[in-house]
Write an enzyme that holds these catalytic residues in place. Structure first.
Site, short mmCIF file in Angstrom:
data_model
loop_
_atom_site.label_atom_id
_atom_site.label_comp_id
_atom_site.label_asym_id
_atom_site.label_seq_id
_atom_site.Cartn_x
_atom_site.Cartn_y
_atom_site.Cartn_z
N HIS A 87 0.84 -1.20 0.00
CA HIS A 87 0.00 0.00 0.00
C HIS A 87 0.87 1.24 0.00
O HIS A 87 2.03 1.22 0.41
CB HIS A 87 -0.96 0.01 1.19
CG HIS A 87 -0.28 0.27 2.52
ND1 HIS A 87 -0.08 1.53 3.03
CD2 HIS A 87 0.26 -0.58 3.43
CE1 HIS A 87 0.53 1.46 4.19
NE2 HIS A 87 0.77 0.19 4.46
N CYS A 88 0.29 2.34 -0.51
CA CYS A 88 0.94 3.65 -0.45
C CYS A 88 0.16 4.49 0.55
O CYS A 88 -0.54 3.95 1.41
CB CYS A 88 0.99 4.30 -1.83
SG CYS A 88 -0.63 4.61 -2.57
N ALA A 89 0.22 5.79 0.44
CA ALA A 89 -0.43 6.67 1.42
C ALA A 89 -1.95 6.59 1.35
O ALA A 89 -2.64 6.75 2.36
CB ALA A 89 0.02 8.11 1.22
N ARG A 147 -3.70 4.24 -1.26
CA ARG A 147 -4.24 3.12 -2.05
C ARG A 147 -3.65 1.78 -1.65
O ARG A 147 -2.47 1.67 -1.34
CB ARG A 147 -3.97 3.37 -3.54
CG ARG A 147 -4.81 4.44 -4.16
CD ARG A 147 -4.17 4.91 -5.46
NE ARG A 147 -3.03 5.77 -5.22
CZ ARG A 147 -2.02 5.94 -6.06
NH1 ARG A 147 -2.02 5.31 -7.20
NH2 ARG A 147 -1.03 6.75 -5.77
#
Length: 459
Positions: free
Chosen positions: A25-27, A29
């Site tokens: 995951h990113c910030a 999504r």
């Protein structure tokens, strides 16, 4: 929210845990690599509580949850899919395997330049502060503070090859510290800094019958990329044949000495020529086509965002900063981004669906801050016409900022935060940027209202 319940609902909608190759995951999504993306039920996933949108792009199926929620869903998802051992490196490799060669190349450039963005943005902001201090005479021009601030603001650009050397080495699977050494060779104090060379000609060193220009590569991009790529091949080749007992001594030594000679004799001059050619070509198009270039680039940039290729533009922008000291592409990209926010704002007023309103308004303001994925994939692309409206607004705003020659001194910031890296070019640049901002947002808002919205149109 019940994050465990959300994760339990998502897994079967993704085709089951056996269909999930890797997850991270990113910030904002959740990023998943799926064996078969056709098994993912996008429409049903978007109806799950907390989901603000879902889309497939660049070899990944991505689900938007927003900051603060995505990491909690990921924590619950990990044990369910049995991918506890997946790290960012293996996930990145899994993503690349799902891409075509062109997309893989763009992803590689993205992986190299995105980690460097904080350093470039910090330098750009420092330059802005330095410019304002000089313009408004907050302190005397011979103040020690001015001297120090000038050092702080230019450092990242001077050692850019070292930064890229570290990042590129990691991407190419080489030792990042050897990459830093190659960057250090290309920016060594013995080599004349081209930033301060002006019209003077560099000295030449005759080596084995060849004349090597004693000219540094401070601020350049392509030479270090090519050099580190060659270095990675040399290092990997040596590790296959050098015995483990002497690997620590022999491999780094042979890697640096061979890559250093190749870089200064061949790769450096070739890379500098390629970089100059790209800059000259782009500048010619920019100067010749005028506002039409902004109209086309601003209108089509959102389409490029859908592919994920847009991050690879950082390499071109870094080259513009090195050669010209300004980035005239970023204002165009910014207009395209904020225009999608304007289209999302129109959807907020037009839609009757509570869930769409819940996503549209924060998504629009997120776009005004330079983060477009929530509004593009969660709202505009879902209904298609708002996305087209955003493209229209981006084209209008892009045409204006090109017509008024708005530029920036860094890359990586768009929307409202970009004002800080436009500021060093004067008050008129800020005013024209803000006018372009308004044109892009208003143009997208009005275009979306005129195009209309069909609530049952969910493709």
């Amino acid at each position: 929210m019940n994050y465990k319940d959300i994760a339990e609902k998502i897994v079967p909608l993704l085709g089951g845990k056996e269909n999930i190759i890797s997850a991270t995951h990113c910030a904002t999504r959740l990023r998943l690599v799926l064996q078969d993306e056709s098994k993912a039920d996008k429409a049903e996933i978007e109806e799950v509580e907390g989901v603000k949108g879902a889309f497939a792009s660049s070899g990944q199926f991505q689900i938007i949850f927003g900051t603060g929620n995505v990491n909690k869903v990921y924590e619950q998802l990990q044990p369910m899919i049995g991918k506890m051992d997946v790290d960012s490196v293996s996930h990145a490799e899994a993503v690349k395997q799902k891409m075509n060669p062109f997309a893989r190349f763009a992803k590689t450039l993205s992986n190299i330049f995105v980690p460097i963005i904080p350093a470039i943005v910090a330098s750009g902001l420092l330059m802005g502060l330095l410019g304002m201090m000089k313009a408004f005479e907050w302190v005397s021009t011979d103040s020690p503070f001015i001297v120090l601030l000038d050092m702080f603001s230019s450092a990242a650009f001077i050692i850019l090859p070292i930064l890229i050397g570290v990042s590129a080495s990691r991407e190419f699977g080489a030792n990042p510290y050897l990459g830093a050494v190659i960057g250090g060779i290309l920016t060594h104090p013995v080599l004349q800094n081209p930033w301060g060379l002006a019209e003077a000609k560099p000295e030449y060193l005759n080596f084995a019958g060849m004349d090597i220009a004693m000219l540094g590569y401070q601020g350049t991009v392509i030479p270090i990329l090519l050099a580190v790529y060659v270095m990675s091949k040399i290092e990997k080749g040596l590790r296959k044949i050098v015995p483990n007992s002497i690997d620590l001594l022999v491999t780094p030594f042979l890697t640096i000495i061979s890559t250093g000679f190749i870089a200064l004799i061949a790769i450096g001059p070739l890379g500098r020529g390629l970089g100059t050619l790209i800059t000259t070509t782009l500048t010619y198009v920019y100067d010749t086509a005028g506002f039409m270039a902004g109209l086309i680039f601003g209108g089509t940039y959102s389409l490029i965002v859908l592919t994920g290729v847009h991050h690879s533009f950082h390499a071109i922008e870094a080259g513009l900063l090195a050669d010209l000291g300004k980035n005239y592409l970023l204002p165009i990209w910014s207009m395209a981004n904020v225009a999608q926010g304007g289209a999302g704002l129109a959807v907020f007023f037009m839609t009757k669906r509570a869930k769409t309103k819940e996503i549209a308004l924060p998504g629009a303001f997120s776009a005004f801050l330079g983060i477009t994925e929530p509004v593009i994939f969660g709202v505009n692309l879902r209904y298609r016409k708002p996305f087209i409206g955003g493209m229209i607004g981006g084209a209008l705003g892009g045409a204006y900022v090109v017509f008024t020659n708005v530029t920036a001194n860094a890359y990586g910031l768009t929307g409202i935060p970009m004002i800080a890296i436009v500021a060093p070019f004067g008050t008129s640049a800020i005013m024209n940027y803000l006018i372009g901002f308004v044109i892009a947002v208003a143009g997208a808002f009005i275009a979306t209202l005129l195009l209309g919205l069909k609530e049952d149109e969910t493709k």
